[in-house]
Design a protein around this motif. Structure first.
Motif, mmCIF file in Angstrom:
data_model
loop_
_atom_site.group_PDB
_atom_site.id
_atom_site.type_symbol
_atom_site.label_atom_id
_atom_site.label_comp_id
_atom_site.label_asym_id
_atom_site.label_seq_id
_atom_site.Cartn_x
_atom_site.Cartn_y
_atom_site.Cartn_z
ATOM 1 N N ASP A 126 0.887 -1.156 0.000
ATOM 2 C CA ASP A 126 0.000 0.000 0.000
ATOM 3 C C ASP A 126 0.924 1.204 0.000
ATOM 4 O O ASP A 126 1.561 1.496 1.021
ATOM 5 C CB ASP A 126 -0.908 -0.014 1.230
ATOM 6 C CG ASP A 126 -1.909 1.131 1.245
ATOM 7 O OD1 ASP A 126 -2.171 1.707 0.165
ATOM 8 O OD2 ASP A 126 -2.414 1.467 2.331
ATOM 9 N N GLY A 127 1.041 1.880 -1.153
ATOM 10 C CA GLY A 127 2.023 2.941 -1.241
ATOM 11 C C GLY A 127 1.511 4.203 -1.888
ATOM 12 O O GLY A 127 0.535 4.181 -2.645
ATOM 13 N N ILE A 128 2.198 5.302 -1.586
ATOM 14 C CA ILE A 128 1.890 6.587 -2.207
ATOM 15 C C ILE A 128 3.188 7.287 -2.584
ATOM 16 O O ILE A 128 4.227 7.085 -1.968
ATOM 17 C CB ILE A 128 1.057 7.518 -1.287
ATOM 18 C CG1 ILE A 128 1.778 7.758 0.048
ATOM 19 C CG2 ILE A 128 -0.345 6.997 -1.071
ATOM 20 C CD1 ILE A 128 1.157 8.843 0.896
ATOM 21 N N ALA A 129 3.089 8.112 -3.609
ATOM 22 C CA ALA A 129 4.170 9.009 -4.007
ATOM 23 C C ALA A 129 3.656 10.419 -3.757
ATOM 24 O O ALA A 129 2.543 10.760 -4.160
ATOM 25 C CB ALA A 129 4.519 8.817 -5.471
ATOM 26 N N THR A 130 4.461 11.245 -3.083
ATOM 27 C CA THR A 130 4.047 12.599 -2.723
ATOM 28 C C THR A 130 5.065 13.593 -3.252
ATOM 29 O O THR A 130 6.270 13.418 -3.054
ATOM 30 C CB THR A 130 3.942 12.746 -1.191
ATOM 31 O OG1 THR A 130 3.107 11.713 -0.670
ATOM 32 C CG2 THR A 130 3.381 14.108 -0.799
ATOM 33 N N ASN A 131 4.566 14.667 -3.920
ATOM 34 C CA ASN A 131 5.497 15.695 -4.397
ATOM 35 C C ASN A 131 5.663 16.766 -3.322
ATOM 36 O O ASN A 131 5.047 16.701 -2.251
ATOM 37 C CB ASN A 131 5.062 16.273 -5.750
ATOM 38 C CG ASN A 131 3.771 17.060 -5.669
ATOM 39 O OD1 ASN A 131 3.293 17.434 -4.597
ATOM 40 N ND2 ASN A 131 3.189 17.334 -6.825
ATOM 41 N N LEU A 132 6.494 17.782 -3.595
ATOM 42 C CA LEU A 132 6.785 18.812 -2.589
ATOM 43 C C LEU A 132 5.587 19.703 -2.273
ATOM 44 O O LEU A 132 5.566 20.370 -1.238
ATOM 45 C CB LEU A 132 7.975 19.662 -3.046
ATOM 46 C CG LEU A 132 9.314 18.917 -3.095
ATOM 47 C CD1 LEU A 132 10.415 19.819 -3.628
ATOM 48 C CD2 LEU A 132 9.680 18.345 -1.737
ATOM 49 N N LEU A 133 4.575 19.700 -3.140
ATOM 50 C CA LEU A 133 3.361 20.469 -2.877
ATOM 51 C C LEU A 133 2.365 19.684 -2.035
ATOM 52 O O LEU A 133 1.293 20.169 -1.711
ATOM 53 C CB LEU A 133 2.694 20.884 -4.197
ATOM 54 C CG LEU A 133 3.518 21.803 -5.102
ATOM 55 C CD1 LEU A 133 2.801 22.023 -6.428
ATOM 56 C CD2 LEU A 133 3.781 23.131 -4.406
ATOM 57 N N GLY A 134 2.704 18.437 -1.714
ATOM 58 C CA GLY A 134 1.821 17.598 -0.915
ATOM 59 C C GLY A 134 0.818 16.804 -1.745
ATOM 60 O O GLY A 134 -0.029 16.117 -1.187
ATOM 61 N N GLN A 135 0.906 16.900 -3.065
ATOM 62 C CA GLN A 135 0.009 16.128 -3.923
ATOM 63 C C GLN A 135 0.434 14.671 -3.898
ATOM 64 O O GLN A 135 1.613 14.362 -4.041
ATOM 65 C CB GLN A 135 0.040 16.669 -5.350
ATOM 66 C CG GLN A 135 -0.428 18.112 -5.442
ATOM 67 C CD GLN A 135 -0.123 18.722 -6.796
ATOM 68 O OE1 GLN A 135 0.935 18.475 -7.371
ATOM 69 N NE2 GLN A 135 -1.039 19.534 -7.295
ATOM 70 N N MET A 163 11.017 16.160 -7.226
ATOM 71 C CA MET A 163 11.429 15.265 -6.156
ATOM 72 C C MET A 163 10.172 14.636 -5.572
ATOM 73 O O MET A 163 9.229 15.333 -5.215
ATOM 74 C CB MET A 163 12.184 16.010 -5.062
ATOM 75 C CG MET A 163 13.039 15.107 -4.199
ATOM 76 S SD MET A 163 12.311 14.580 -2.655
ATOM 77 C CE MET A 163 12.148 16.065 -1.749
ATOM 78 N N LEU A 164 10.154 13.313 -5.523
ATOM 79 C CA LEU A 164 9.021 12.581 -4.967
ATOM 80 C C LEU A 164 9.454 11.831 -3.716
ATOM 81 O O LEU A 164 10.564 11.298 -3.651
ATOM 82 C CB LEU A 164 8.471 11.582 -5.981
ATOM 83 C CG LEU A 164 7.854 12.175 -7.248
ATOM 84 C CD1 LEU A 164 7.445 11.065 -8.212
ATOM 85 C CD2 LEU A 164 6.662 13.045 -6.910
ATOM 86 N N LYS A 165 8.556 11.811 -2.741
ATOM 87 C CA LYS A 165 8.764 11.028 -1.525
ATOM 88 C C LYS A 165 7.858 9.808 -1.620
ATOM 89 O O LYS A 165 6.663 9.937 -1.886
ATOM 90 C CB LYS A 165 8.415 11.848 -0.286
ATOM 91 C CG LYS A 165 9.335 13.021 -0.071
ATOM 92 C CD LYS A 165 8.944 13.803 1.168
ATOM 93 C CE LYS A 165 9.860 15.005 1.334
ATOM 94 N NZ LYS A 165 9.532 15.782 2.519
ATOM 95 N N PHE A 166 8.435 8.646 -1.399
ATOM 96 C CA PHE A 166 7.684 7.397 -1.463
ATOM 97 C C PHE A 166 7.497 6.849 -0.057
ATOM 98 O O PHE A 166 8.444 6.814 0.733
ATOM 99 C CB PHE A 166 8.423 6.366 -2.319
ATOM 100 C CG PHE A 166 8.561 6.786 -3.752
ATOM 101 C CD1 PHE A 166 7.592 6.468 -4.690
ATOM 102 C CD2 PHE A 166 9.667 7.515 -4.165
ATOM 103 C CE1 PHE A 166 7.721 6.868 -6.002
ATOM 104 C CE2 PHE A 166 9.805 7.911 -5.483
ATOM 105 C CZ PHE A 166 8.829 7.587 -6.402
#
Length: 192
Positions: A126-135, A163-166
């Motif tokens: 169960d994963g998400i990728a989040t950008n610096l804007l919080g999307q 840049m994406l945070k996983f």
């Protein structure tokens, strides 16, 4: 030619999948070598190495982490890369979305409880990728089996120099506990 590329990437602090895995597992022996070769084969297939006697050159994909994440009895191997590293025919075979603004997360899990070399295991994610804007965008993983190797691929979209945070919850089959894998990476539309 290959050695020249490896030197160039080492000098820049960047490693190709082939070099990074070779470096990390250079001391492996016996059954561990067999498992790791099987796992490496699967990763390279995902990165567009054509199987058989007519293998294509290894794409210059960088590995996020030379060492797997360790959660109790499990080791989690992971990488993220632009989907253009995958050849069009391989993407079509596995129904993977490919393009200059599409990336892939690749994960493999092994159980090392009974032996150091471990065994590939199925898992749910169960994963998400989040950008610096919080999307945020959800990651939907697809299981790929090649012999004894099992790995999972999930696609995502990105913008140039984004840049994406996983954050990915990993629950190995047979385990009642899930573990969270977190990492960040910047992606470029030209595939760097």
């Amino acid at each position: 030619m290959t050695r020249l590329l490896l030197k160039r990437f080492k000098a820049n602090g960047l490693f190709t999948v082939k070099n990074s895995v070779r470096h990390h597992f250079s001391s492996s022996m016996g059954a561990q070598t067999i498992f790791l070769r099987s796992w490496l084969f699967s990763v390279l297939l995902a990165l567009s190495v054509i199987c058989g006697a007519h293998a294509a050159p290894v794409p210059e994909a960088r590995v996020m982490n030379d060492k797997p994440a360790r959660f109790g009895d499990y080791e989690v191997y992971y990488s993220a890369f632009p989907s253009t590293f995958i050849q069009p025919d391989i993407a079509k075979t596995y129904d993977l979305e490919r393009g200059p603004k599409h990336g892939m997360v690749n994960i493999a899990v092994k159980n090392v409880r009974d032996s150091e070399e471990g065994k590939a295991v199925k898992a749910t994610f169960d994963g998400i990728a989040t950008n610096l804007l919080g999307q945020q965008s959800a990651l939907k993983f697809k299981e790929i089996k090649e012999g004894d190797a099992i790995y999972y691929l999930a696609g995502f979209r990105f913008s140039h120099e984004e840049m994406l945070k996983f954050s990915i919850k990993v629950q190995p089959e047979g385990s009642i506990q899930s573990h969270t894998l977190q990492f960040s990476q910047t992606f470029y539309e030209d595939g760097k």
